[in-house]
Each structure stands twice: as C-alpha cells, then as structure tokens.
Write a protein that holds these residues in place. Structure first.
Motif, mmCIF file in Angstrom:
data_model
loop_
_atom_site.group_PDB
_atom_site.id
_atom_site.type_symbol
_atom_site.label_atom_id
_atom_site.label_comp_id
_atom_site.label_asym_id
_atom_site.label_seq_id
_atom_site.Cartn_x
_atom_site.Cartn_y
_atom_site.Cartn_z
ATOM 1 N N ILE A 14 9.243 2.828 -6.087
ATOM 2 C CA ILE A 14 9.631 1.417 -6.203
ATOM 3 C C ILE A 14 8.491 0.515 -6.661
ATOM 4 N N THR A 15 7.315 1.095 -6.939
ATOM 5 C CA THR A 15 6.200 0.226 -7.332
ATOM 6 C C THR A 15 5.596 0.583 -8.680
ATOM 7 N N ASP A 16 6.007 1.709 -9.240
ATOM 8 C CA ASP A 16 5.425 2.109 -10.521
ATOM 9 C C ASP A 16 6.328 1.680 -11.659
ATOM 10 N N GLN A 41 0.856 1.132 -19.267
ATOM 11 C CA GLN A 41 0.446 1.820 -18.048
ATOM 12 C C GLN A 41 -0.751 1.151 -17.390
ATOM 13 N N ALA A 42 -1.670 0.680 -18.208
ATOM 14 C CA ALA A 42 -2.872 0.073 -17.643
ATOM 15 C C ALA A 42 -2.629 -1.381 -17.247
ATOM 16 N N GLY A 43 -1.478 -1.906 -17.664
ATOM 17 C CA GLY A 43 -1.161 -3.283 -17.306
ATOM 18 C C GLY A 43 -1.933 -4.317 -18.105
ATOM 19 N N ARG A 68 5.666 5.108 -4.888
ATOM 20 C CA ARG A 68 5.597 4.976 -6.331
ATOM 21 C C ARG A 68 6.979 4.741 -6.938
ATOM 22 N N LEU A 92 -6.352 -1.308 -1.559
ATOM 23 C CA LEU A 92 -7.424 -1.571 -2.516
ATOM 24 C C LEU A 92 -8.760 -1.016 -2.053
ATOM 25 N N TYR A 123 -9.273 2.617 -2.848
ATOM 26 C CA TYR A 123 -9.257 2.785 -4.305
ATOM 27 C C TYR A 123 -10.587 2.402 -4.905
ATOM 28 N N ARG A 124 -11.063 1.240 -4.517
ATOM 29 C CA ARG A 124 -12.328 0.755 -5.053
ATOM 30 C C ARG A 124 -13.479 1.667 -4.703
ATOM 31 N N LEU A 180 -3.154 5.175 -5.022
ATOM 32 C CA LEU A 180 -3.400 3.969 -4.233
ATOM 33 C C LEU A 180 -3.265 2.718 -5.092
ATOM 34 N N GLY A 199 -6.692 8.291 -6.010
ATOM 35 C CA GLY A 199 -7.107 6.943 -6.366
ATOM 36 C C GLY A 199 -5.997 6.208 -7.085
ATOM 37 N N ILE A 236 -1.443 2.150 -7.770
ATOM 38 C CA ILE A 236 -0.108 1.784 -8.246
ATOM 39 C C ILE A 236 0.588 0.786 -7.308
ATOM 40 N N PRO A 237 0.705 1.078 -6.016
ATOM 41 C CA PRO A 237 1.352 0.078 -5.159
ATOM 42 C C PRO A 237 0.519 -1.193 -4.993
ATOM 43 N N TYR A 238 -0.796 -1.051 -5.027
ATOM 44 C CA TYR A 238 -1.620 -2.260 -4.918
ATOM 45 C C TYR A 238 -1.297 -3.227 -6.042
ATOM 46 N N ARG A 239 -1.297 -2.698 -7.241
ATOM 47 C CA ARG A 239 -1.049 -3.542 -8.391
ATOM 48 C C ARG A 239 0.330 -4.168 -8.349
ATOM 49 N N SER A 240 1.274 -3.376 -7.890
ATOM 50 C CA SER A 240 2.627 -3.891 -7.773
ATOM 51 C C SER A 240 2.663 -5.089 -6.838
ATOM 52 N N GLN A 276 -8.390 7.126 -18.391
ATOM 53 C CA GLN A 276 -7.808 8.043 -17.411
ATOM 54 C C GLN A 276 -6.291 8.153 -17.517
ATOM 55 N N ARG A 277 -5.677 7.300 -18.306
ATOM 56 C CA ARG A 277 -4.229 7.383 -18.457
ATOM 57 C C ARG A 277 -3.802 8.293 -19.594
#
Lengths: 144, 144
Positions: free
Chosen positions: A139-141, A58-60, A137, A12, A15-16, B11, B8, B13-17, A43-44
């Motif tokens: 396993i986390t996307d 995608q943005a959750g 990604r 994080l 990223y931030r 980074l 960015g 994607i896995p954070y959110r997961s 951005q998506r």
DNA sequence: AGCCTTTCGTCAGAGAATCTGACGAAATTT
DNA sequence: AAATTTCGTCAGATTCTCTGACGAAAGGCT
C-alpha cells in the motif's frame, strides 16, 4: 513509555544509518566519486536496464533530474545507455563494468549491516521486520 | 519469492509514502509555503526548543544548511529564535504560533496514515513493526 | 588574572540537485 | 493520415547543501 515517535521517523532512522554507512564504505573502497543522489538513482537499475522515465518515477524525481544524474553516472563510467530495441525514442540505462564492481562492493556492505541488525534483533524478529515491510509495500509503493 | 530487496530500500518505501502524503495534505490545508527540506528540520524541534547545532546534527546536515532553513522557517512564521539563557553564544529555535498549528495538522494526517497501515497489517503486526524499529534505533540512531 | 582551545552561530562563495516549461522525435490511437 | 501521447532532452531558475573563514562567548590551564 515505548516511544510516541511517529512511525515515519522510526523508518527513516535505520534507513539513513544504512545509507550513510554503505556510502562511506564504498568511498573508502575507491568509489569516492559518486554522490548520494547519483547512488539513489543507480541502485534502482534493474538487471536488464531501465528507461530513464522508469528510474525517475521509482526514485521520485523528475525525468530531467534523473537525466542529469545519469549523465554524470555515465561520465564516471558506472552506467551506459543503449538504444531500446522496442522503442526508437527511448534508451535503456544499464549498469556498466565499473558499476557492477560498485554493486558488488555495496552488496557486501549491506550484507554486513543486515548481519549486525540480525545479531541485535535476533533472526526471528529480523525476518518479521522484512516480512512486515514487504506487506506494507503493497500500500505504500507507488511503483510496485 | 519473498523479496530479495535490501532492507534499506524496504524501509525507505513506506517512509517516502508517509512523507509525501503528509506533505501534500499539509499543503492542501494551507501550509503550502513550506518545503520538504524545511519540514525535515522543523519536525525535529523539541518542546523546549533546540540549538541550531542540535537540529543540524539530528537532521544530518551542516549547521550552515540548518541556519539557512531556519531563517526561512522564521520568515514564514513557523518558528522563532530566543536567546539561550545558559549560553550567550547560542539561541534556541522554538516552534511559533503558526508552527504549532502545522504540527497539529501534521499529527492528524500521520495518525490517519498509521491507522491505514494498521488496517492493512493488523494491530498486532503494526505494534511489532514499531517495537522492532524502536529496538533497531538503539544501534542506528546516532542521536539517541 | 590571563591565555589557549573549543564551541556556537553567521557570512561569503561555490557547487550540486531539483524543478517548470518547452521542444523534437517516435509511437500509438483515432 | 492526422491527432494525441510518450520519451527524452534543452534551457533557465530556484533550492539546498557544502567548505572555508570569521567574531563572540565559554571553558580549561597555567
């Protein structure tokens, strides 16, 4: 000791840093009417456009929230909606003229920040970072 | 092609997961009255306690917002506030009994997710990832 | 001592972002 | 054709965050 900080927070932090810098510099460049939430949806958007539901997933966020933000992006001139030729219920959200300028400006800032990171880490480790994150990604996307 | 996606997002994607999984499993374990915003403040609380302003800066929100969230965390029994012996204006936010249980439960989930990531990446690359992110923190953590 | 000035936290009010639930319209399945 | 699912929107409420202003305490400076 080499940081027992959890990996999530470790992800994080950079990223931030990137997000806030891009946001600041975009604002300084005249794109000062967009909010972080709007930007995270914006951005998506893919080259060919996306359905609202896709962007939401995608943005959750919920499709209602995405719709709310896209309404604003549309009013600000960043995007526009066109009918989806393949589905009469749906519309495609596409990047508009002003949005394309913002995308370009953002890409410049991102490139500069990535260059700074590369300078700090070295090209080899920067490449490793991106490679590893790309693998993660898988396993986390939830969207990949 | 090896992903031209910006670093960015890579980074994020896995954070959110990780965040969403921890959040879900914590809720399933009975900590279902905490919100993501509250959790993002809560996880910054250090062993000795923090001043409200510190938490706000670390979480990247205003002290008013942090106060709002800490009020709720306090009402839910996760934290409590004690006077700061060194400064009559300030109070320290400390993890309370119930908060300590949540911290413990969260640590278990984080450990499990990190184990999954390690299984996917291999121990060597997982260690590299953490190492590189730690280094990146030097130029991206406004708080470090 | 006595006054700035800064810092810490809170109060008040407004705005932004998000959610749940329900709905009409179009597509898909049966 | 009818039932079901999917796409987006409307309506309403809640949560989160911000700006601005304030009292109280601390620290600096004559």
């Amino acid at each position: 000791m080499p940081s027992e900080i959890n990996t999530g927070l470790l992800l994080l932090i950079p990223y931030r840093s990137m997000e806030s810098r891009v946001f600041e510099e975009l604002a300084a460049a005249g794109f000062d009417d967009i909010t972080p939430s709007q930007a995270r949806v914006f951005q998506r958007i893919a080259p060919g456009g996306n359905r609202l539901g896709d962007l939401a997933r995608q943005a959750g966020i919920t499709k209602q929230s995405a719709g709310f933000l896209v309404d604003q992006l549309e009013a600000l001139g960043y995007v526009h909606r066109v009918p989806d030729p393949d589905d009469g219920r749906a519309r495609l959200v596409r990047v508009g003229e002003r949005g394309a300028l913002a995308v370009e400006a953002a890409a410049v800032v991102v490139a500069r920040i990535e260059a700074e990171w590369t300078a700090h880490l070295g090209a080899r480790r920067m490449a490793q970072l991106r490679q590893i994150l790309g693998d993660l990604r898988e396993i986390t996307d939830p969207w990949a």
